[in-house]
Design a protein around this motif. Structure first.
Motif, PDB file in Angstrom:
ATOM      1  N   PHE A  60      30.093 -49.919 -18.148  1.00 45.44           N
ATOM      2  CA  PHE A  60      30.953 -50.902 -17.542  1.00 45.44           C
ATOM      3  C   PHE A  60      32.327 -50.287 -17.389  1.00 45.44           C
ATOM      4  N   TYR A  61      33.271 -50.945 -16.709  1.00 45.19           N
ATOM      5  CA  TYR A  61      34.674 -50.575 -16.647  1.00 45.19           C
ATOM      6  C   TYR A  61      35.427 -51.552 -17.543  1.00 45.19           C
ATOM      7  N   ASN A  62      36.444 -51.068 -18.243  1.00 48.80           N
ATOM      8  CA  ASN A  62      37.092 -51.941 -19.221  1.00 48.80           C
ATOM      9  C   ASN A  62      38.022 -52.974 -18.607  1.00 48.80           C
ATOM     10  N   ASN A  63      38.310 -52.868 -17.306  1.00 49.87           N
ATOM     11  CA  ASN A  63      39.183 -53.870 -16.680  1.00 49.87           C
ATOM     12  C   ASN A  63      38.484 -54.631 -15.560  1.00 49.87           C
ATOM     13  N   ILE A  64      37.149 -54.594 -15.551  1.00 43.99           N
ATOM     14  CA  ILE A  64      36.384 -55.315 -14.524  1.00 43.99           C
ATOM     15  C   ILE A  64      35.284 -56.128 -15.196  1.00 43.99           C
ATOM     16  N   VAL A  65      35.215 -57.401 -14.873  1.00 47.03           N
ATOM     17  CA  VAL A  65      34.189 -58.281 -15.413  1.00 47.03           C
ATOM     18  C   VAL A  65      32.804 -57.770 -14.968  1.00 47.03           C
ATOM     19  N   PRO A  66      31.818 -57.677 -15.866  1.00 42.74           N
ATOM     20  CA  PRO A  66      30.494 -57.176 -15.478  1.00 42.74           C
ATOM     21  C   PRO A  66      29.873 -57.920 -14.299  1.00 42.74           C
ATOM     22  N   ILE A  67      30.082 -59.238 -14.203  1.00 43.05           N
ATOM     23  CA  ILE A  67      29.518 -59.996 -13.079  1.00 43.05           C
ATOM     24  C   ILE A  67      30.068 -59.485 -11.758  1.00 43.05           C
ATOM     25  N   CYS A  68      31.344 -59.095 -11.746  1.00 43.16           N
ATOM     26  CA  CYS A  68      31.952 -58.545 -10.533  1.00 43.16           C
ATOM     27  C   CYS A  68      31.490 -57.110 -10.310  1.00 43.16           C
ATOM     28  N   HIS A  69      31.510 -56.335 -11.358  1.00 38.98           N
ATOM     29  CA  HIS A  69      31.172 -54.916 -11.292  1.00 38.98           C
ATOM     30  C   HIS A  69      29.736 -54.683 -10.843  1.00 38.98           C
ATOM     31  N   SER A  70      28.784 -55.387 -11.450  1.00 39.67           N
ATOM     32  CA  SER A  70      27.367 -55.073 -11.246  1.00 39.67           C
ATOM     33  C   SER A  70      26.490 -56.302 -11.033  1.00 39.67           C
ATOM     34  N   GLY A  71      27.083 -57.489 -10.940  1.00 45.94           N
ATOM     35  CA  GLY A  71      26.299 -58.706 -10.779  1.00 45.94           C
ATOM     36  C   GLY A  71      26.268 -59.210  -9.345  1.00 45.94           C
ATOM     37  N   LEU A  72      25.794 -60.428  -9.193  1.00 44.84           N
ATOM     38  CA  LEU A  72      25.650 -61.075  -7.891  1.00 44.84           C
ATOM     39  C   LEU A  72      26.449 -62.364  -7.882  1.00 44.84           C
ATOM     40  N   ASP A  73      26.889 -62.782  -6.683  1.00 42.83           N
ATOM     41  CA  ASP A  73      27.713 -63.978  -6.552  1.00 42.83           C
ATOM     42  C   ASP A  73      27.212 -64.792  -5.370  1.00 42.83           C
ATOM     43  N   LEU A  74      26.722 -66.004  -5.635  1.00 37.38           N
ATOM     44  CA  LEU A  74      26.036 -66.815  -4.632  1.00 37.38           C
ATOM     45  C   LEU A  74      26.898 -67.977  -4.141  1.00 37.38           C
ATOM     46  N   TYR A  75      26.948 -68.120  -2.801  1.00 36.83           N
ATOM     47  CA  TYR A  75      27.609 -69.256  -2.158  1.00 36.83           C
ATOM     48  C   TYR A  75      26.606 -70.000  -1.288  1.00 36.83           C
ATOM     49  N   ALA A  76      26.802 -71.316  -1.166  1.00 33.95           N
ATOM     50  CA  ALA A  76      25.954 -72.158  -0.321  1.00 33.95           C
ATOM     51  C   ALA A  76      26.817 -72.818   0.751  1.00 33.95           C
ATOM     52  N   TRP A  77      26.267 -72.972   1.944  1.00 31.28           N
ATOM     53  CA  TRP A  77      26.948 -73.703   3.014  1.00 31.28           C
ATOM     54  C   TRP A  77      26.700 -75.189   2.776  1.00 31.28           C
ATOM     55  N   ASN A  78      27.775 -75.907   2.480  1.00 27.29           N
ATOM     56  CA  ASN A  78      27.635 -77.300   2.074  1.00 27.29           C
ATOM     57  C   ASN A  78      28.798 -78.116   2.638  1.00 27.29           C
ATOM     58  N   ASN A  79      28.471 -79.188   3.353  1.00 31.16           N
ATOM     59  CA  ASN A  79      29.486 -80.063   3.944  1.00 31.16           C
ATOM     60  C   ASN A  79      30.489 -79.292   4.803  1.00 31.16           C
ATOM     61  N   GLY A  80      29.964 -78.355   5.588  1.00 30.16           N
ATOM     62  CA  GLY A  80      30.787 -77.648   6.550  1.00 30.16           C
ATOM     63  C   GLY A  80      31.644 -76.533   5.999  1.00 30.16           C
TER      64      GLY A  80
END
Length: 365
Positions: A92-112
């Motif tokens: 990991f990097y000591n100044n980067i959150v693991p979710i940002c560094h190596s994870g995934l981030d999901l968005y949904a199209w909702n109410n426009g």
């Protein structure tokens, strides 16, 4: 114990195990729409093929394999969404959150609008990962956008849904790929140190505008080497943003900025360019050497900008660093790299100029 009792117990055990199996249906994400790539090259999760230009530095070639800014668009009516993904390197990097560094981030199209839905959490120094991003949904058909890791190379990705659910490419994508903003920059642009990939300012800009946004942040290596200018000039773009001044030294800016920007202006006269000063580093308010270095960098890039404007380049625009991340000194994680608050503020500072340039821009050809 009687043989028939043993057989019954074994049968019961087998039945319980089968009943608890995960029957999720997984599909290779390459079948869906990929946005945020600099060039339509292979491998699909790299920002551009580093073999396209042998003159790129080894560091830029390596960093171009990181999937920062790339997202997968798909639609499904599944009540849950899972993912399996494989990385080239562990954390990991000591100044980067693991979710940002190596994870995934999901968005949904909702109410426009795009609304955050869930994350994929990477394992501790693991390269093979799997997890549930969101569950217990209502089963409505929705479009989703899945941001990929900012600081790692993704080698495989599968999207998992309920076995009876529909899953496919969006019929009406909510990202307009006929308009795109290409941003070249530093580790700040690449994603250090957002909480997750969707909070990098390029990703926020993408959701705000509905345009395709390409993140070409190269951590510590956005140094305006001329081969990068040549590569940028080949990319489809409606607007270019040069936010790379944090990385080169004042001397490198004096030597490289003018030919770099001039090449892009000459090769792509139809595309407006926004030049952004280096952010005023919070750790420079007490460290006078850091403070002077930032001032020297901004003085050098202003000089190049002034010279180019005097030569009649009307499509070149400039954004000073004044109040780029606010004045309360709370926008960074380490005095340099931005938190979510810093990213939001930087986009707010850039937005008035970007909005004007978007109105001037043309669809990509």
């Amino acid at each position: 114990m009687k043989n028939w009792m043993i057989a019954l117990l074994l049968a019961g055990t087998t039945f319980t195990w089968a009943h608890g199996q995960d029957n999720t249906r997984y599909t290779d994400a390459r079948q869906f729409q990929i946005v945020g790539k600099g060039l339509p090259t292979s491998p699909v999760y790299q920002r551009f093929d580093s073999l396209l230009d042998k003159e790129l530095t080894p560091a830029v070639k390596h960093l171009s394999k990181h999937s920062s800014g790339i997202a997968v668009l798909f639609e499904t009516n599944s009540t849950y969404i899972k993912a399996k993904w494989t990385l080239a390197n562990g954390l990991f990097y000591n100044n980067i959150v693991p979710i940002c560094h190596s994870g995934l981030d999901l968005y949904a199209w909702n109410n426009g609008k795009w609304q955050w839905a869930g994350v994929g959490r990477p394992g501790d120094k693991e390269t093979a990962n799997a997890g549930t991003l969101v569950s217990n949904m209502d089963g409505a058909m929705r479009q989703y956008m899945l941001y990929l890791p900012t600081y790692n190379e993704l080698t495989s990705l599968e999207i998992g849904v309920a076995p009876e659910a529909q899953l496919g490419r969006p019929a009406s994508p909510k990202i307009d790929t006929t308009h795109r903003i290409v941003i070249y920059g530093s580790s700040i642009l690449q994603g250090a140190s957002a909480s997750r990939a969707g909070m990098v300012y390029s990703s926020i800009l993408q959701r705000k505008t509905g345009w395709d946004v390409v993140n070409l942040g190269f951590s510590g290596n956005g140094k305006m080497e001329f081969p990068v200018a040549e590569l940028l000039a080949k990319m489809p773009a409606s607007v270019f943003v040069l936010d790379c001044i944090p990385n080169p030294s004042p001397k490198e800016i004096k030597e490289r900025a003018y030919p770099f920007i001039k090449h892009l202006l000459d090769k792509r006269p139809e595309v407006p360019i926004l030049l952004v000063e280096t952010v005023i580093r919070e750790n420079g308010y007490f460290d006078r050497k850091i403070d002077q270095d930032s001032k020297d960098k901004n003085a050098a890039i202003r000089e190049a900008y002034t010279k180019l404007k005097s030569e009649g380049y009307k499509q070149l625009y400039y954004l000073p660093a004044t109040n780029l991340i606010g004045s309360d000194h709370e926008g960074t994680i380490d005095g340099v790299h931005l938190t979510d608050l810093g990213y939001l503020r930087q986009l707010e500072a850039m937005w008035p100029q970007l909005k004007k340039l978007m109105k001037k821009s043309l669809p990509i050809r």
